[in-house]
Scaffold this motif. Structure first.
Motif, PDB file in Angstrom:
ATOM      1  N   GLY A 199     -32.858  31.869 -14.127  1.00 21.02           N
ATOM      2  CA  GLY A 199     -34.098  32.359 -14.702  1.00 21.02           C
ATOM      3  C   GLY A 199     -34.092  33.842 -14.912  1.00 21.02           C
ATOM      4  O   GLY A 199     -33.045  34.489 -14.923  1.00 21.02           O
ATOM      5  N   GLY A 200     -35.303  34.378 -15.042  1.00 19.60           N
ATOM      6  CA  GLY A 200     -35.488  35.791 -15.277  1.00 19.60           C
ATOM      7  C   GLY A 200     -36.937  36.169 -15.066  1.00 19.60           C
ATOM      8  O   GLY A 200     -37.700  35.399 -14.494  1.00 19.60           O
ATOM      9  N   PRO A 201     -37.342  37.326 -15.562  1.00 17.54           N
ATOM     10  CA  PRO A 201     -38.686  37.835 -15.308  1.00 17.54           C
ATOM     11  C   PRO A 201     -39.832  36.979 -15.853  1.00 17.54           C
ATOM     12  O   PRO A 201     -40.932  37.048 -15.334  1.00 17.54           O
ATOM     13  N   ALA A 202     -39.611  36.198 -16.881  1.00 17.03           N
ATOM     14  CA  ALA A 202     -40.698  35.424 -17.479  1.00 17.03           C
ATOM     15  C   ALA A 202     -40.575  33.921 -17.299  1.00 17.03           C
ATOM     16  O   ALA A 202     -41.489  33.182 -17.636  1.00 17.03           O
ATOM     17  N   CYS A 203     -39.447  33.460 -16.760  1.00 19.31           N
ATOM     18  CA  CYS A 203     -39.207  32.022 -16.696  1.00 19.31           C
ATOM     19  C   CYS A 203     -38.193  31.725 -15.601  1.00 19.31           C
ATOM     20  O   CYS A 203     -37.210  32.450 -15.455  1.00 19.31           O
ATOM     21  N   CYS A 204     -38.440  30.667 -14.848  1.00 15.31           N
ATOM     22  CA  CYS A 204     -37.529  30.275 -13.776  1.00 15.31           C
ATOM     23  C   CYS A 204     -37.255  28.776 -13.892  1.00 15.31           C
ATOM     24  O   CYS A 204     -38.179  27.984 -14.038  1.00 15.31           O
ATOM     25  N   VAL A 205     -35.989  28.381 -13.857  1.00 16.56           N
ATOM     26  CA  VAL A 205     -35.587  26.983 -13.959  1.00 16.56           C
ATOM     27  C   VAL A 205     -34.971  26.573 -12.624  1.00 16.56           C
ATOM     28  O   VAL A 205     -34.052  27.230 -12.133  1.00 16.56           O
ATOM     29  N   ARG A 206     -35.477  25.491 -12.053  1.00 14.40           N
ATOM     30  CA  ARG A 206     -34.928  24.935 -10.818  1.00 14.40           C
ATOM     31  C   ARG A 206     -34.474  23.514 -11.099  1.00 14.40           C
ATOM     32  O   ARG A 206     -35.060  22.808 -11.923  1.00 14.40           O
ATOM     33  N   VAL A 207     -33.422  23.089 -10.420  1.00 16.93           N
ATOM     34  CA  VAL A 207     -32.850  21.757 -10.602  1.00 16.93           C
ATOM     35  C   VAL A 207     -33.002  20.999  -9.285  1.00 16.93           C
ATOM     36  O   VAL A 207     -32.147  21.088  -8.405  1.00 16.93           O
ATOM     37  N   PRO A 208     -34.109  20.253  -9.136  1.00 19.89           N
ATOM     38  CA  PRO A 208     -34.295  19.520  -7.891  1.00 19.89           C
ATOM     39  C   PRO A 208     -33.364  18.322  -7.727  1.00 19.89           C
ATOM     40  O   PRO A 208     -33.139  17.858  -6.623  1.00 19.89           O
ATOM     41  N   ARG A 209     -32.804  17.824  -8.838  1.00 19.49           N
ATOM     42  CA  ARG A 209     -31.894  16.684  -8.752  1.00 19.49           C
ATOM     43  C   ARG A 209     -30.890  16.766  -9.883  1.00 19.49           C
ATOM     44  O   ARG A 209     -31.247  17.064 -11.024  1.00 19.49           O
ATOM     45  N   ALA A 210     -29.629  16.496  -9.581  1.00 20.18           N
ATOM     46  CA  ALA A 210     -28.578  16.460 -10.602  1.00 20.18           C
ATOM     47  C   ALA A 210     -27.649  15.285 -10.318  1.00 20.18           C
ATOM     48  O   ALA A 210     -27.455  14.898  -9.171  1.00 20.18           O
ATOM     49  N   SER A 211     -27.081  14.745 -11.373  1.00 21.07           N
ATOM     50  CA  SER A 211     -26.120  13.653 -11.245  1.00 21.07           C
ATOM     51  C   SER A 211     -24.740  14.229 -10.941  1.00 21.07           C
ATOM     52  O   SER A 211     -24.566  15.442 -10.847  1.00 21.07           O
ATOM     53  N   GLN A 212     -23.769  13.349 -10.886  1.00 23.07           N
ATOM     54  CA  GLN A 212     -22.377  13.798 -10.797  1.00 23.07           C
ATOM     55  C   GLN A 212     -21.953  14.277 -12.186  1.00 23.07           C
ATOM     56  O   GLN A 212     -22.663  14.075 -13.159  1.00 23.07           O
ATOM     57  N   ASP A 213     -20.806  14.931 -12.284  1.00 21.32           N
ATOM     58  CA  ASP A 213     -20.323  15.298 -13.604  1.00 21.32           C
ATOM     59  C   ASP A 213     -19.714  14.054 -14.267  1.00 21.32           C
ATOM     60  O   ASP A 213     -19.625  13.005 -13.649  1.00 21.32           O
ATOM     61  N   PHE A 214     -19.317  14.177 -15.525  1.00 24.33           N
ATOM     62  CA  PHE A 214     -18.865  13.016 -16.297  1.00 24.33           C
ATOM     63  C   PHE A 214     -17.442  13.185 -16.796  1.00 24.33           C
ATOM     64  O   PHE A 214     -17.163  13.035 -17.966  1.00 24.33           O
ATOM     65  N   ARG A 215     -16.535  13.454 -15.906  1.00 23.32           N
ATOM     66  CA  ARG A 215     -15.133  13.654 -16.282  1.00 23.32           C
ATOM     67  C   ARG A 215     -14.277  12.411 -16.069  1.00 23.32           C
ATOM     68  O   ARG A 215     -13.111  12.425 -16.363  1.00 23.32           O
ATOM     69  N   ASP A 216     -14.864  11.350 -15.551  1.00 22.85           N
ATOM     70  CA  ASP A 216     -14.057  10.157 -15.276  1.00 22.85           C
ATOM     71  C   ASP A 216     -14.026   9.224 -16.484  1.00 22.85           C
ATOM     72  O   ASP A 216     -14.694   9.448 -17.481  1.00 22.85           O
ATOM     73  N   GLY A 217     -13.263   8.151 -16.387  1.00 27.27           N
ATOM     74  CA  GLY A 217     -13.106   7.196 -17.471  1.00 27.27           C
ATOM     75  C   GLY A 217     -14.312   6.312 -17.696  1.00 27.27           C
ATOM     76  O   GLY A 217     -14.406   5.644 -18.709  1.00 27.27           O
ATOM     77  N   GLU A 218     -15.232   6.282 -16.785  1.00 31.95           N
ATOM     78  CA  GLU A 218     -16.442   5.459 -16.901  1.00 31.95           C
ATOM     79  C   GLU A 218     -17.591   6.267 -17.493  1.00 31.95           C
ATOM     80  O   GLU A 218     -18.751   6.036 -17.168  1.00 31.95           O
ATOM     81  N   TYR A 219     -17.284   7.177 -18.364  1.00 29.12           N
ATOM     82  CA  TYR A 219     -18.240   8.142 -18.878  1.00 29.12           C
ATOM     83  C   TYR A 219     -19.553   7.515 -19.334  1.00 29.12           C
ATOM     84  O   TYR A 219     -20.627   7.885 -18.854  1.00 29.12           O
ATOM     85  N   HIS A 220     -19.530   6.584 -20.263  1.00 29.27           N
ATOM     86  CA  HIS A 220     -20.769   6.055 -20.844  1.00 29.27           C
ATOM     87  C   HIS A 220     -21.580   5.261 -19.836  1.00 29.27           C
ATOM     88  O   HIS A 220     -22.809   5.390 -19.791  1.00 29.27           O
ATOM     89  N   ARG A 221     -20.925   4.470 -19.024  1.00 31.26           N
ATOM     90  CA  ARG A 221     -21.642   3.694 -18.006  1.00 31.26           C
ATOM     91  C   ARG A 221     -22.280   4.640 -16.987  1.00 31.26           C
ATOM     92  O   ARG A 221     -23.441   4.474 -16.616  1.00 31.26           O
ATOM     93  N   ALA A 222     -21.549   5.636 -16.546  1.00 33.50           N
ATOM     94  CA  ALA A 222     -22.083   6.603 -15.580  1.00 33.50           C
ATOM     95  C   ALA A 222     -23.231   7.404 -16.191  1.00 33.50           C
ATOM     96  O   ALA A 222     -24.235   7.670 -15.530  1.00 33.50           O
ATOM     97  N   LEU A 223     -23.088   7.786 -17.459  1.00 32.20           N
ATOM     98  CA  LEU A 223     -24.143   8.534 -18.129  1.00 32.20           C
ATOM     99  C   LEU A 223     -25.406   7.688 -18.270  1.00 32.20           C
ATOM    100  O   LEU A 223     -26.519   8.175 -18.038  1.00 32.20           O
ATOM    101  N   ASP A 224     -25.257   6.407 -18.609  1.00 32.23           N
ATOM    102  CA  ASP A 224     -26.418   5.515 -18.706  1.00 32.23           C
ATOM    103  C   ASP A 224     -27.132   5.388 -17.371  1.00 32.23           C
ATOM    104  O   ASP A 224     -28.362   5.451 -17.294  1.00 32.23           O
ATOM    105  N   ARG A 225     -26.368   5.204 -16.290  1.00 29.69           N
ATOM    106  CA  ARG A 225     -26.969   5.096 -14.947  1.00 29.69           C
ATOM    107  C   ARG A 225     -27.681   6.386 -14.574  1.00 29.69           C
ATOM    108  O   ARG A 225     -28.814   6.366 -14.093  1.00 29.69           O
ATOM    109  N   ALA A 226     -27.020   7.507 -14.792  1.00 31.94           N
ATOM    110  CA  ALA A 226     -27.620   8.802 -14.455  1.00 31.94           C
ATOM    111  C   ALA A 226     -28.876   9.045 -15.287  1.00 31.94           C
ATOM    112  O   ALA A 226     -29.881   9.542 -14.778  1.00 31.94           O
ATOM    113  N   GLY A 227     -28.823   8.693 -16.562  1.00 34.16           N
ATOM    114  CA  GLY A 227     -29.996   8.861 -17.421  1.00 34.16           C
ATOM    115  C   GLY A 227     -31.176   8.040 -16.938  1.00 34.16           C
ATOM    116  O   GLY A 227     -32.316   8.518 -16.913  1.00 34.16           O
ATOM    117  N   ALA A 228     -30.919   6.800 -16.517  1.00 34.85           N
ATOM    118  CA  ALA A 228     -31.990   5.955 -15.991  1.00 34.85           C
ATOM    119  C   ALA A 228     -32.557   6.534 -14.699  1.00 34.85           C
ATOM    120  O   ALA A 228     -33.774   6.559 -14.488  1.00 34.85           O
TER     121      ALA A 228
END
Length: 167
Positions: A41-70
């Motif tokens: 963030g900065g003086p006018a805006c602050c972004v916090r990430v209370p929850r994040a998924s795993q990254d998507f570097r594995d071979g199950e990319y689309h399935r993992a992305l769908d699960r994380a999106g849900a």
């Protein structure tokens, strides 16, 4: 594809993530741009990430992305419902002109520029008697990077691209 996880996330999200939101409504904005393990963030805006998924570097990319999106959507929905009870219905906010600002030789002020590159829109609410707005969105900063539930606090309307601020 849906699993049992999104429902579990939706039940735990408000109690787990509301303290992040509460802190954002009272903590002073930083004097300079910053980035840490919990957001940026900065003086006018602050972004916090209370929850994040795993990254998507594995071979199950689309399935993992769908699960994380849900999971992120369920968490966003539950947190949004809790904030609606608190502060009323949200205003839908789109990224506006920020993603295209660079094509016209202008720059979007940070952290608004970075946020507009990672999320398509957000739900924003005005926090009574605080002079702040709180926004919620789901997005990510790159194709292999985690999907994130993001909470955004601002005290001013979004500045226009090229209206100052830099990265």
């Amino acid at each position: 594809m849906t699993t049992g996880a999104p429902e579990a996330v939706s039940h735990e999200a408000p109690g787990r993530y509301l303290p992040v939101i509460d802190g954002m409504t009272v903590r002073p904005f930083p004097e300079a741009d910053f980035e840490d393990a919990a957001g940026y963030g900065g003086p006018a805006c602050c972004v916090r990430v209370p929850r994040a998924s795993q990254d998507f570097r594995d071979g199950e990319y689309h399935r993992a992305l769908d699960r994380a999106g849900a999971e992120m959507s369920a968490g966003l929905g539950a947190l949004a419902a809790a904030l609606t009870v608190r502060w009323g219905d949200p205003l839908a906010v789109g990224p506006g002109p920020y993603p295209e600002a660079g094509f016209g030789g202008r720059t979007a002020p940070e952290p608004v520029g970075r946020l507009s590159q990672s999320a398509c829109g957000m739900q924003a609410r005005t926090v009574p008697d605080s002079g702040r707005r709180i926004g919620l969105t789901v997005g990510r900063h790159g194709t292999e990077l985690p999907l994130a539930l993001m909470a955004v606090a601002s005290r001013t309307p979004r500045p226009a691209p090229g209206a100052g601020g830099g990265g």
